[in-house]
Design an enzyme around this catalytic site. Structure first.
Site, PDB file in Angstrom:
ATOM      1  N   GLU A  16      74.751 -18.044  39.304  1.00 48.77           N
ATOM      2  CA  GLU A  16      74.982 -17.507  37.955  1.00 48.77           C
ATOM      3  C   GLU A  16      75.610 -18.560  37.022  1.00 48.77           C
ATOM      4  O   GLU A  16      76.480 -18.271  36.233  1.00 48.77           O
ATOM      5  CB  GLU A  16      75.878 -16.262  38.018  1.00 48.77           C
TER       6      GLU A  16
ATOM      7  N   ASN B 269      77.571 -12.735  47.444  1.00 47.66           N
ATOM      8  CA  ASN B 269      77.690 -13.438  46.178  1.00 47.66           C
ATOM      9  C   ASN B 269      79.059 -13.180  45.569  1.00 47.66           C
ATOM     10  O   ASN B 269      79.519 -12.039  45.533  1.00 47.66           O
ATOM     11  CB  ASN B 269      76.588 -12.929  45.225  1.00 47.66           C
TER      12      ASN B 269
ATOM     13  N   GLU C  92      80.612  -9.729  44.799  1.00 43.90           N
ATOM     14  CA  GLU C  92      82.045  -9.768  44.464  1.00 43.90           C
ATOM     15  C   GLU C  92      82.894  -8.869  45.363  1.00 43.90           C
ATOM     16  O   GLU C  92      83.664  -8.032  44.887  1.00 43.90           O
ATOM     17  CB  GLU C  92      82.214  -9.425  42.982  1.00 43.90           C
TER      18      GLU C  92
ATOM     19  N   HIS D 237      80.297 -19.384  37.171  1.00 40.22           N
ATOM     20  CA  HIS D 237      80.605 -19.161  35.753  1.00 40.22           C
ATOM     21  C   HIS D 237      81.822 -20.022  35.437  1.00 40.22           C
ATOM     22  O   HIS D 237      82.822 -19.955  36.164  1.00 40.22           O
ATOM     23  CB  HIS D 237      80.980 -17.695  35.473  1.00 40.22           C
TER      24      HIS D 237
ATOM     25  N   ASP E 286      76.826 -20.711  34.227  1.00 41.83           N
ATOM     26  CA  ASP E 286      76.869 -20.861  32.773  1.00 41.83           C
ATOM     27  C   ASP E 286      78.226 -21.463  32.398  1.00 41.83           C
ATOM     28  O   ASP E 286      79.177 -21.392  33.163  1.00 41.83           O
ATOM     29  CB  ASP E 286      76.566 -19.562  32.012  1.00 41.83           C
TER      30      ASP E 286
HETATM   31  O1  G3I Z   1      70.948  -0.911  28.539  1.00 44.41           O
HETATM   32  C1  G3I Z   1      72.102  -0.327  27.917  1.00 44.41           C
HETATM   33  C2  G3I Z   1      71.748   0.135  26.508  1.00 44.41           C
HETATM   34  O2  G3I Z   1      70.787   1.189  26.591  1.00 44.41           O
HETATM   35  C3  G3I Z   1      73.014   0.641  25.812  1.00 44.41           C
HETATM   36  O3  G3I Z   1      72.710   0.995  24.467  1.00 44.41           O
HETATM   37  C4  G3I Z   1      74.062  -0.477  25.829  1.00 44.41           C
HETATM   38  C5  G3I Z   1      75.363  -0.083  25.165  1.00 44.41           C
HETATM   39  O4  G3I Z   1      76.031   0.807  26.010  1.00 44.41           O
HETATM   40  O5  G3I Z   1      74.362  -0.834  27.200  1.00 44.41           O
HETATM   41  C6  G3I Z   1      73.214  -1.366  27.843  1.00 44.41           C
HETATM   42  O6  G3I Z   1      73.554  -1.697  29.165  1.00 44.41           O
HETATM   43  C7  G3I Z   1      74.358  -2.893  29.261  1.00 44.41           C
HETATM   44  C8  G3I Z   1      73.634  -3.853  30.230  1.00 44.41           C
HETATM   45  O7  G3I Z   1      74.427  -5.034  30.441  1.00 44.41           O
HETATM   46  C9  G3I Z   1      72.260  -4.279  29.713  1.00 44.41           C
HETATM   47  O8  G3I Z   1      72.421  -5.002  28.517  1.00 44.41           O
HETATM   48  C10 G3I Z   1      75.702  -2.507  29.851  1.00 44.41           C
HETATM   49  O9  G3I Z   1      76.409  -1.726  28.920  1.00 44.41           O
HETATM   50  C11 G3I Z   1      76.499  -3.787  30.141  1.00 44.41           C
HETATM   51  O10 G3I Z   1      77.686  -3.461  30.847  1.00 44.41           O
HETATM   52  C12 G3I Z   1      75.682  -4.700  31.056  1.00 44.41           C
HETATM   53  O11 G3I Z   1      76.420  -5.899  31.225  1.00 44.41           O
HETATM   54  C13 G3I Z   1      75.987  -6.712  32.338  1.00 44.41           C
HETATM   55  C14 G3I Z   1      77.180  -6.868  33.303  1.00 44.41           C
HETATM   56  O12 G3I Z   1      76.830  -7.789  34.354  1.00 44.41           O
HETATM   57  C15 G3I Z   1      77.571  -5.551  33.935  1.00 44.41           C
HETATM   58  O13 G3I Z   1      76.497  -5.053  34.713  1.00 44.41           O
HETATM   59  C16 G3I Z   1      75.558  -8.068  31.789  1.00 44.41           C
HETATM   60  O14 G3I Z   1      74.346  -7.933  31.059  1.00 44.41           O
HETATM   61  C17 G3I Z   1      75.343  -9.058  32.924  1.00 44.41           C
HETATM   62  O15 G3I Z   1      75.126 -10.374  32.414  1.00 44.41           O
HETATM   63  C18 G3I Z   1      76.569  -9.104  33.846  1.00 44.41           C
HETATM   64  O16 G3I Z   1      76.254  -9.962  34.888  1.00 44.41           O
HETATM   65  C19 G3I Z   1      77.288 -10.095  35.895  1.00 44.41           C
HETATM   66  C20 G3I Z   1      76.611 -10.156  37.252  1.00 44.41           C
HETATM   67  O17 G3I Z   1      75.812  -9.003  37.450  1.00 44.41           O
HETATM   68  C21 G3I Z   1      77.643 -10.341  38.359  1.00 44.41           C
HETATM   69  N1  G3I Z   1      78.466 -11.524  38.107  1.00 44.41           N
HETATM   70  C22 G3I Z   1      79.128 -11.505  36.779  1.00 44.41           C
HETATM   71  C23 G3I Z   1      78.087 -11.392  35.678  1.00 44.41           C
HETATM   72  C24 G3I Z   1      78.722 -11.454  34.301  1.00 44.41           C
HETATM   73  O18 G3I Z   1      79.558 -10.358  34.101  1.00 44.41           O
END
Ligand code: G3I
Length: 378
Positions: free
Chosen positions: A293, A228, A187, A264, A295
Site C-alpha cells: 500500500e 498485511n 492489521e 504508508h 504512498d
Molecule cells: O461508497 C461509499 C459512498 O456510497 C458514500 O456516499 C461515501 C460517504 O459515506 O462512502 C463511500 O464509502 C467509502 C469508501 O472508502 C469508498 O470510497 C467509505 O466511507 C470510506 O471509509 C472508505 O475508505 C477506505 C478505507 O480504507 C476504509 O475502508 C479508503 O477508500 C481506502 O483507501 C482505505 O484503505 C486502507 C486499506 O484498506 C488498509 N490499510 C489502510 C488503508 C488506508 O486507510
C-alpha cells in the site's frame, strides 16, 4: 555476495539514472497547462491528453518490473474504473497487478448476512483479465469496513466461528483462480505487538488469525496467503511480534505464504533505516514479501522540494523491494492524487501518489522508473 538481482541492479543503475534524470526533468518541468488546456474536470470528460494517454516515454512500470519478478501494482478505485476512462487507461498500461481499494472488503461484499454483492469486485477481476493483470485480494478479515449487521464487540464463540468460516469460504471460493494472493487478515496487531482487540480476537482468542489462514487455505489450495499490516516496515516491537507469530505458525503447520508491508509514509517520516534488514529476516522464514500500500503523503501546498523528497522515498521503497529476491510485489495505494484516500483522513496532507490529479507523472513516477534498471525480460 550480491544476488543476481542485486548485481544487475548495480550494473544497470547508471543507465537507469540517465533515464530517471530525463523523466524527472520532463515530469517536473511539464507544466500542467502544457499537458492540457482544459481544467482537470474537463480533461477527464473530454478524454485523456496527459502524456500517458499519448503513450510515449518508454516502457510502462509493469514492463520495467516484470524482469525482476516484481508485480508492480496499484489499488483501484471502483468508481473511477467505471467512470473515468483516462484513469482506466493508465491503470491498464502501467500496472501488472491490481488490488480492490474497497470492493473486496467484508462490508462491500456482504452488505446483508449471506447476501453478496460481487459486482464491483467482479468488474475489477474482469478488467484485470482483459488487461493481463493479476488481482491481489484485499481483505478477508479486518476490524474496519465491516457490514452494518456485524457491529458486535463480541459474539458467542460458535457463532463467531461460523461467521468467519462462512465469509472466508464464500469469498475465497468465489474468487478461486482469479486472485493470486489474499490479505487474509489485515492489521491484526497493535503498535506494541499485542493482538488487536477486535470482534474476532474477543470472540475466538488470538488464534483467530491462524483459524482464518486455515479456512482460506481449505477454500483455495493454491492462492498465496498473506498477513498485511502497517508500521511493520522497520525492525520494531510490532514487527518483532509478527516475526515471532510467523515462526510459531510455521512450526505448527499454519498455512502462511507471505507478509504485506503496507508502507504508508510521509515526506517527513520517510522509510525506516532497518527496512531492508527487516524484509530480509521475514524472507529468511521462507515467506514471500509484498509492499502492499505504498504512498507518501506531504503537507500542502505541494512544493518542488516536497515532490523531490517524495520521489526519493518512492525510489528507496522500490530499491528495498529489489534488494530482497522474495519481494514479489510492489503496489501503490492508488496511483493518482485525484482519488487518493489521504485527503479524506489527513486534512492537512495530500499529493501522496505518483501521478497528479491530471494523471500527469510527478517526479515520484520517474523515481519508480529509474529504480528498475532497464532490462530485457530474463
Ligand atoms: O461508497 C461509499 C459512498 O456510497 C458514500 O456516499 C461515501 C460517504 O459515506 O462512502 C463511500 O464509502 C467509502 C469508501 O472508502 C469508498 O470510497 C467509505 O466511507 C470510506 O471509509 C472508505 O475508505 C477506505 C478505507 O480504507 C476504509 O475502508 C479508503 O477508500 C481506502 O483507501 C482505505 O484503505 C486502507 C486499506 O484498506 C488498509 N490499510 C489502510 C488503508 C488506508 O486507510
Amino acid at each position: 555476495m550480491l544476488s543476481r538481482r542485486e548485481r544487475l541492479r548495480f550494473v544497470a543503475s547508471g543507465t537507469a539514472l540517465a533515464i530517471g534524470v530525463v523523466l524527472a526533468l520532463v515530469a517536473a518541468h511539464t507544466p500542467k497547462d502544457a499537458v492540457a488546456s482544459e481544467p482537470p474536470g474537463e480533461l477527464m470528460r473530454t478524454g485523456p491528453t496527459s502524456m500517458f494517454a499519448r503513450g510515449t516515454l518508454g516502457p510502462a512500470l509493469r514492463a520495467l518490473a516484470q524482469p525482476y519478478g516484481v508485480r508492480l501494482g496499484s489499488a483501484v478505485n471502483s468508481e473511477a474504473l467505471l467512470r473515468d476512462p483516462p484513469y482506466a487507461e493508465v491503470l491498464a498500461r502501467e500496472f501488472g497487478t491490481v488490488t480492490a481499494e474497497d470492493a473486496m472488503k467484508w462490508g462491500r461484499l456482504e452488505p446483508s448476512r449471506g447476501v453478496y454483492n460481487w459486482t464491483p469486485a467482479d468488474q475489477l477481476v474482469n478488467f484485470a483479465a482483459r488487461n493481463g493483470q493479476q488481482v491481489y485480494g484485499h481483505t478477508l478479515v479486518w476490524h474496519e469496513a465491516t457490514p452494518a449487521w456485524l457491529t458486535a464487540d463480541e459474539l458467542p464463540r460458535q457463532e463467531a466461528a461460523d461467521l468467519l468460516s462462512g465469509h472466508i469460504t464464500d469469498v475465497v471460493t468465489h474468487f478461486r483462480g482469479k486472485v493470486w494472493a489474499w490479505d487474509v487478515v489485515n492489521e491484526p496487531l497493535e503498535a506494541d505487538g499485542s493482538v488487536r482487540e477486535t470482534l474476532w480476537s474477543r470472540s475466538l482468542g488470538p488464534d483467530y488469525i491462524a483459524q482464518a489462514l486455515r479456512l482460506a487455505r481449505a477454500a483455495d489450495p493454491s492462492v498465496r496467503l498473506f498477513i498485511n499490516d502497517f508500521g511493520i516496515e522497520g525492525v520494531n516491537q510490532k514487527s518483532d511480534a509478527l516475526y515471532a507469530m510467523v515462526q510459531r505458525w510455521r512450526a505448527a503447520g499454519v498455512p502462511i505464504d507471505g507478509i504485506g508491508f503496507q508502507t504508508h509514509t510521509t515526506t517527513s517520516r520517510g522509510l525506516p533505516r532497518s527496512f531492508v534488514a527487516n524484509l530480509k529476516r521475514f524472507a529468511a522464514l521462507g515467506l514471500d514479501l509484498a509492499i502492499t500500500e505504498a504512498d507518501v503523503r506531504m503537507p500542502l501546498p505541494v512544493t518542488p522540494d516536497l515532490l523531490e523528497t517524495q520521489a526519493k522515498i518512492y525510489g528507496d521503497a522500490v530499491r528495498a523491494c529489489l534488494a530482497v529476491s522474495q519481494c514479489v510485489s510492489f503496489t501503490v495505494w492508488g496511483f493518482s492524487d485525484r482519488y487518493s484516500w489521504v485527503p479524506t483522513v489527513h486534512a492537512d496532507a495530500g499529493a501522496a501518489c505518483v501521478l497528479d490529479a491530471d494523471l500527469s507523472p510527478k517526479p515520484a513516477y520517474a523515481a519508480l522508473t529509474s529504480a528498475f534498471p532497464m532490462r530485457s525480460a530474463g
